[in-house]
Design an enzyme around this catalytic site. Structure first.
Site, PDB file in Angstrom:
ATOM      1  N   ARG A  61       8.582  19.286 -43.980  1.00  0.00           N
ATOM      2  CA  ARG A  61       8.890  19.941 -45.265  1.00  0.00           C
ATOM      3  C   ARG A  61       9.446  21.439 -44.954  1.00  0.00           C
ATOM      4  O   ARG A  61       9.126  21.995 -44.178  1.00  0.00           O
ATOM      5  CB  ARG A  61       7.962  19.988 -46.259  1.00  0.00           C
ATOM      6  CG  ARG A  61       7.093  18.686 -46.501  1.00  0.00           C
ATOM      7  CD  ARG A  61       5.891  18.772 -47.532  1.00  0.00           C
ATOM      8  NE  ARG A  61       5.048  17.414 -47.540  1.00  0.00           N
ATOM      9  CZ  ARG A  61       3.913  17.028 -46.650  1.00  0.00           C
ATOM     10  NH1 ARG A  61       3.608  17.756 -45.774  1.00  0.00           N
ATOM     11  NH2 ARG A  61       3.564  15.756 -47.153  1.00  0.00           N
ATOM     12  N   LYS A  97       0.965  20.426 -47.128  1.00  0.00           N
ATOM     13  CA  LYS A  97       0.600  19.941 -48.300  1.00  0.00           C
ATOM     14  C   LYS A  97      -0.851  19.668 -48.558  1.00  0.00           C
ATOM     15  O   LYS A  97      -1.389  18.762 -47.638  1.00  0.00           O
ATOM     16  CB  LYS A  97       1.537  18.650 -48.718  1.00  0.00           C
ATOM     17  CG  LYS A  97       1.280  18.338 -50.183  1.00  0.00           C
ATOM     18  CD  LYS A  97       2.446  17.374 -50.485  1.00  0.00           C
ATOM     19  CE  LYS A  97       2.447  16.796 -52.018  1.00  0.00           C
ATOM     20  NZ  LYS A  97       3.492  15.918 -52.315  1.00  0.00           N
ATOM     21  N   HIS A 151      14.763  18.289 -47.959  1.00  0.00           N
ATOM     22  CA  HIS A 151      13.677  16.890 -47.857  1.00  0.00           C
ATOM     23  C   HIS A 151      14.132  15.786 -47.311  1.00  0.00           C
ATOM     24  O   HIS A 151      13.360  14.861 -46.915  1.00  0.00           O
ATOM     25  CB  HIS A 151      12.909  16.838 -49.215  1.00  0.00           C
ATOM     26  CG  HIS A 151      11.484  16.253 -49.086  1.00  0.00           C
ATOM     27  ND1 HIS A 151      10.499  17.195 -48.525  1.00  0.00           N
ATOM     28  CD2 HIS A 151      10.831  15.010 -49.142  1.00  0.00           C
ATOM     29  CE1 HIS A 151       9.364  16.519 -48.678  1.00  0.00           C
ATOM     30  NE2 HIS A 151       9.538  15.374 -48.720  1.00  0.00           N
ATOM     31  N   ARG A 198      13.489  14.999 -43.837  1.00  0.00           N
ATOM     32  CA  ARG A 198      12.259  14.483 -43.435  1.00  0.00           C
ATOM     33  C   ARG A 198      11.909  12.952 -43.745  1.00  0.00           C
ATOM     34  O   ARG A 198      11.613  12.195 -42.968  1.00  0.00           O
ATOM     35  CB  ARG A 198      11.052  15.065 -44.462  1.00  0.00           C
ATOM     36  CG  ARG A 198       9.751  14.576 -44.364  1.00  0.00           C
ATOM     37  CD  ARG A 198       8.925  15.568 -45.259  1.00  0.00           C
ATOM     38  NE  ARG A 198       7.558  14.979 -45.556  1.00  0.00           N
ATOM     39  CZ  ARG A 198       6.509  14.932 -44.868  1.00  0.00           C
ATOM     40  NH1 ARG A 198       6.481  15.651 -43.743  1.00  0.00           N
ATOM     41  NH2 ARG A 198       5.386  14.169 -45.322  1.00  0.00           N
ATOM     42  N   HIS A 242       0.724  12.182 -44.405  1.00  0.00           N
ATOM     43  CA  HIS A 242       0.439  11.473 -45.805  1.00  0.00           C
ATOM     44  C   HIS A 242      -0.884  11.017 -45.609  1.00  0.00           C
ATOM     45  O   HIS A 242      -1.388  10.589 -44.991  1.00  0.00           O
ATOM     46  CB  HIS A 242       1.415  10.197 -45.648  1.00  0.00           C
ATOM     47  CG  HIS A 242       2.785  10.606 -46.195  1.00  0.00           C
ATOM     48  ND1 HIS A 242       3.914   9.451 -46.052  1.00  0.00           N
ATOM     49  CD2 HIS A 242       3.412  11.571 -46.627  1.00  0.00           C
ATOM     50  CE1 HIS A 242       4.861  10.249 -46.186  1.00  0.00           C
ATOM     51  NE2 HIS A 242       4.677  11.263 -46.656  1.00  0.00           N
ATOM     52  N   TYR A 253       9.368   3.729 -47.067  1.00  0.00           N
ATOM     53  CA  TYR A 253      10.593   3.889 -46.196  1.00  0.00           C
ATOM     54  C   TYR A 253      10.889   2.502 -45.561  1.00  0.00           C
ATOM     55  O   TYR A 253      11.859   2.387 -44.929  1.00  0.00           O
ATOM     56  CB  TYR A 253       9.953   4.908 -44.964  1.00  0.00           C
ATOM     57  CG  TYR A 253       9.926   6.099 -45.290  1.00  0.00           C
ATOM     58  CD1 TYR A 253      11.201   6.936 -45.960  1.00  0.00           C
ATOM     59  CD2 TYR A 253       8.493   6.993 -45.214  1.00  0.00           C
ATOM     60  CE1 TYR A 253      10.807   8.309 -46.252  1.00  0.00           C
ATOM     61  CE2 TYR A 253       8.529   8.167 -45.758  1.00  0.00           C
ATOM     62  CZ  TYR A 253       9.496   8.717 -46.214  1.00  0.00           C
ATOM     63  OH  TYR A 253       9.282  10.080 -46.663  1.00  0.00           O
TER      64      TYR A 253
END
Length: 345
Positions: A144, A169, A275, A278, A301, A310
């Site tokens: 990120r 995150k 982003h 990524r 994640h 994805y």
């Protein structure tokens, strides 16, 4: 330096300061704190500045419905607002919000913007120096933008080929790939950081910001090269927390401007977003045959269902799926748009 937590009184009086202190004691990431405070402010203003202590579930339902029906917000935005208000009422004010009934947002989460390998190569051709290295790391490590800009010299491990992402995150640490082809450029960037840092020390502004209580635990660490940002800002400035003049990392807006210029110069008609690199990292790994669990760990994640998005943007051609259009025999295509009628003799 807008990613540094601002100082609040030890015994705050203002409502929002008390709420901020509660969030910090609960261990929320600063980005989460800022997002929650933003939406709680919006909630209070929406209800004519009434104190949250005087409100409850009906006001929460009204605000969430307003965001859906009037503001046409996305599902993700409405969920973030709900989380912020649940934190405010249930964890901070100890008020019950069970049985909420509100209009669900209809606008779904969109598929991510993904650049092809050729498009990324073209974008990189229009970047040079540190700007090029930043985009290479965004794509090469699936970072990120905030994680990239927060990298310090010590977070790059050349022996294990790892990039250590600190307090990403969700305030979680993780490791991701350090592209081997970037090692010489990274070492040159570290040397530039060393020269700049030595000049800052000579000028009396060589102490970098340290998170949490590290400045007290390691009083000399702020002047060590290992703790300096890999991509420092071009100017020094006062820290919003302490007022000390120091050099922070490059501002996100500077990174965004460089990417916009490069995407435009490359003639790519897709949104120019940091982003997106990524997203491209994850999609291209999936195309190359890597499993979702590995990609999930590299991206950080918390739920594999987030990574599964994805699978909807992967290049199906590389997986052996052909469009029926590609299997048509051009020699058998219909040459006339209307039928030909013949009169019987």
């Amino acid at each position: 330096m807008d990613n540094i937590r601002q100082r609040i009184p030890t015994r705050p009086v203002r409502f929002l300061d008390k709420l901020r202190l509660h969030m910090r004691d609960a261990g929320l990431a600063y980005t989460t704190e800022r997002t929650y405070i933003h939406w709680i402010k919006r909630f209070i203003l929406f209800h004519q500045k009434r104190h949250p202590q005087e409100m409850g579930a009906p006001e929460v339902e009204h605000f969430l419905t307003h965001l859906s029906e009037v503001r046409d917000c996305s599902v993700g935005t409405q969920r973030i607002v709900l989380n912020a208000l649940v934190y405010l009422f249930t964890r901070f004010l100890n008020k019950d919000l069970s049985g909420l009934s509100f209009t669900q947002a209809r606008r779904p989460r969109r598929l991510p913007v993904v650049y092809s390998r050729a498009e990324i190569a073209s974008i990189l051709c229009h970047l040079s120096g540190a700007a090029r290295l930043r985009v290479q790391l965004l794509y090469g490590g699936g970072l990120r933008s905030a994680e990239l800009l927060s990298l310090r010299v010590k977070d790059l491990d050349f022996d294990s080929n790892n990039i250590f992402v600190r307090a990403g995150k969700g305030n979680k640490d993780r490791t991701t790939i350090l592209p081997q082809g970037l090692v010489p450029d990274i070492r040159r960037q570290i040397e530039r950081v060393r020269i700049l840092h030595e000049q800052d020390v000579a000028d009396g502004v060589g102490e970098v910001y340290l998170p949490d209580a590290l400045a007290r635990k390691f009083p000399n660490a702020a002047k060590e090269l290992a703790w300096q940002y890999l991509f420092p800002a071009s100017q020094v400035g006062p820290c919003p927390r302490t007022g000390v003049v120091r050099r922070h990392h490059l501002h996100p807006t500077a990174l965004a401007k460089q990417i916009r210029r490069a995407v435009k110069a490359a003639g790519i008609h897709k949104p120019a977003r940091a982003h997106a690199f990524r997203h491209s990292f994850a999609t291209h790994l999936l195309e190359s045959g890597y499993d979702l669990r590995t990609i999930q760990e590299l991206l950080g994640h918390s739920d594999i269902s987030i990574t599964e998005i994805y699978t909807h943007v992967v290049n199906r051609g590389s997986k052996g799926v052909l469009s029926p259009m590609d299997t048509l025999d051009p020699g058998n295509s219909i040459r006339e748009s209307t039928p030909v009628y013949r009169i019987a003799s």
